[in-house]
Design a protein around this motif. Structure first.
Motif, PDB file in Angstrom:
ATOM      1  N   UNK A  97       0.840  -1.206   0.000  1.00 53.25           N
ATOM      2  CA  UNK A  97       0.000   0.000   0.000  1.00 53.25           C
ATOM      3  C   UNK A  97       0.871   1.251   0.000  1.00 53.25           C
ATOM      4  N   UNK A  98       1.837   1.290   0.895  1.00 55.23           N
ATOM      5  CA  UNK A  98       2.698   2.466   1.010  1.00 55.23           C
ATOM      6  C   UNK A  98       3.590   2.648  -0.207  1.00 55.23           C
ATOM      7  N   UNK A  99       4.079   1.554  -0.760  1.00 56.53           N
ATOM      8  CA  UNK A  99       4.967   1.663  -1.913  1.00 56.53           C
ATOM      9  C   UNK A  99       4.223   1.955  -3.202  1.00 56.53           C
ATOM     10  N   UNK A 100       2.989   1.522  -3.319  1.00 45.87           N
ATOM     11  CA  UNK A 100       2.185   1.902  -4.489  1.00 45.87           C
ATOM     12  C   UNK A 100       2.132   3.428  -4.564  1.00 45.87           C
ATOM     13  N   UNK A 101       1.828   4.052  -3.444  1.00 40.73           N
ATOM     14  CA  UNK A 101       1.773   5.515  -3.416  1.00 40.73           C
ATOM     15  C   UNK A 101       3.125   6.119  -3.800  1.00 40.73           C
ATOM     16  N   UNK A 102       4.188   5.583  -3.254  1.00 41.21           N
ATOM     17  CA  UNK A 102       5.524   6.110  -3.553  1.00 41.21           C
ATOM     18  C   UNK A 102       5.875   5.941  -5.028  1.00 41.21           C
ATOM     19  N   UNK A 103       5.631   4.754  -5.569  1.00 38.93           N
ATOM     20  CA  UNK A 103       5.994   4.481  -6.962  1.00 38.93           C
ATOM     21  C   UNK A 103       5.238   5.393  -7.927  1.00 38.93           C
TER      22      UNK A 103
ATOM     23  N   UNK B 232       3.823   8.577  -6.993  1.00 36.89           N
ATOM     24  CA  UNK B 232       4.149   9.986  -6.735  1.00 36.89           C
ATOM     25  C   UNK B 232       5.546  10.367  -7.196  1.00 36.89           C
ATOM     26  N   UNK B 233       6.506   9.457  -7.065  1.00 38.08           N
ATOM     27  CA  UNK B 233       7.873   9.773  -7.485  1.00 38.08           C
ATOM     28  C   UNK B 233       7.904  10.161  -8.957  1.00 38.08           C
ATOM     29  N   UNK B 234       6.987   9.624  -9.740  1.00 38.98           N
ATOM     30  CA  UNK B 234       6.992   9.872 -11.181  1.00 38.98           C
ATOM     31  C   UNK B 234       6.536  11.276 -11.568  1.00 38.98           C
ATOM     32  N   UNK B 235       5.843  11.968 -10.664  1.00 36.14           N
ATOM     33  CA  UNK B 235       5.366  13.305 -11.031  1.00 36.14           C
ATOM     34  C   UNK B 235       5.668  14.391 -10.007  1.00 36.14           C
TER      35      UNK B 235
ATOM     36  N   UNK C 266      -2.959  -9.436  -0.494  1.00 37.01           N
ATOM     37  CA  UNK C 266      -1.560  -9.509  -0.921  1.00 37.01           C
ATOM     38  C   UNK C 266      -1.467  -9.660  -2.440  1.00 37.01           C
ATOM     39  N   UNK C 267      -2.250 -10.569  -2.984  1.00 33.48           N
ATOM     40  CA  UNK C 267      -2.206 -10.819  -4.431  1.00 33.48           C
ATOM     41  C   UNK C 267      -2.671  -9.596  -5.224  1.00 33.48           C
ATOM     42  N   UNK C 268      -3.771  -9.004  -4.813  1.00 31.82           N
ATOM     43  CA  UNK C 268      -4.319  -7.853  -5.535  1.00 31.82           C
ATOM     44  C   UNK C 268      -3.373  -6.657  -5.488  1.00 31.82           C
ATOM     45  N   UNK C 269      -2.857  -6.354  -4.313  1.00 29.44           N
ATOM     46  CA  UNK C 269      -1.938  -5.222  -4.183  1.00 29.44           C
ATOM     47  C   UNK C 269      -0.681  -5.421  -5.014  1.00 29.44           C
ATOM     48  N   UNK C 270      -0.149  -6.633  -5.007  1.00 29.18           N
ATOM     49  CA  UNK C 270       1.083  -6.865  -5.751  1.00 29.18           C
ATOM     50  C   UNK C 270       0.857  -6.943  -7.256  1.00 29.18           C
ATOM     51  N   UNK C 271      -0.335  -7.304  -7.679  1.00 34.17           N
ATOM     52  CA  UNK C 271      -0.671  -7.188  -9.108  1.00 34.17           C
ATOM     53  C   UNK C 271      -0.665  -5.713  -9.509  1.00 34.17           C
ATOM     54  N   UNK C 272      -1.128  -4.856  -8.614  1.00 36.17           N
ATOM     55  CA  UNK C 272      -1.103  -3.420  -8.882  1.00 36.17           C
ATOM     56  C   UNK C 272       0.323  -2.887  -8.903  1.00 36.17           C
ATOM     57  N   UNK C 273       1.172  -3.375  -7.997  1.00 29.55           N
ATOM     58  CA  UNK C 273       2.584  -2.987  -8.006  1.00 29.55           C
ATOM     59  C   UNK C 273       3.192  -3.333  -9.363  1.00 29.55           C
ATOM     60  N   UNK C 274       2.937  -4.537  -9.842  1.00 27.37           N
ATOM     61  CA  UNK C 274       3.463  -4.958 -11.147  1.00 27.37           C
ATOM     62  C   UNK C 274       2.940  -4.059 -12.255  1.00 27.37           C
TER      63      UNK C 274
END
Length: 152
Positions: free
Chosen positions: A50-56, A58-61, A94-102
């Motif tokens: 959850x926290x890293x999705x936001x970071x990944x 936001x860092x882009x913009x 876990x599966x859903x969040x990490x699919x979003x990370x990918x």
């Protein structure tokens, strides 16, 4: 990034099988009062996603270097009460969040992988480093805490 994507996909597929092969006692047992159970560790990995999705994203913009905000990991696990939640709910999360990370990683333009973030104490790292670190953190918990057999 291909290796990171492949490894996260590996854990999306294999971690549910690992958990489903364990007894309820094994996944719910806390090795000591101040240590997480395997269920809570899985919840922590969801919180990390959850926290890293936001970071990944936001860092882009955001203005560089993007300043990484830490979060109280202990409180996230306590407040969300992973210990008393059904295992299948946590595994699905876990599966859903990490699919979003990918999905996010796949869609990062190569030039943005070099965007900088401040990880604390004025230490700057790239988005690519942060993504690699996300996987290393996940695998640390999986290999050193989840997959080890308790001898109690």
């Amino acid at each position: 990034m291909e290796n990171v994507i492949n490894q996260i996909n590996h854990w999306i597929q294999s971690l549910p099988k690992e958990y489903n092969s364990m007894s309820e006692i094994e996944i719910s047992n806390r090795p000591s009062p101040n240590k997480w159970s395997k269920k809570e560790i899985l919840g922590h990995l969801c919180d990390s996603a959850i926290n890293n999705i936001e970071r990944f994203v936001k860092i882009q913009y955001a203005e560089q270097p993007y300043v990484i905000q830490s979060y109280n990991q202990e409180q996230w696990v306590v407040v969300q009460n992973y210990q008393d939640r059904p295992l299948n709910e946590i595994l699905n999360l876990f599966q859903t969040l990490n699919k979003q990370v990918i999905n996010i990683i796949i869609n990062i333009p190569v030039k943005k992988l070099s965007y900088l973030c401040n990880i604390g104490n004025n230490h700057q790292k790239t988005l690519e480093w942060l993504i690699q670190d996300y996987l290393e953190h996940m695998e640390h918990h999986i290999n050193n805490q989840i997959l080890i057999k308790n001898n109690d």
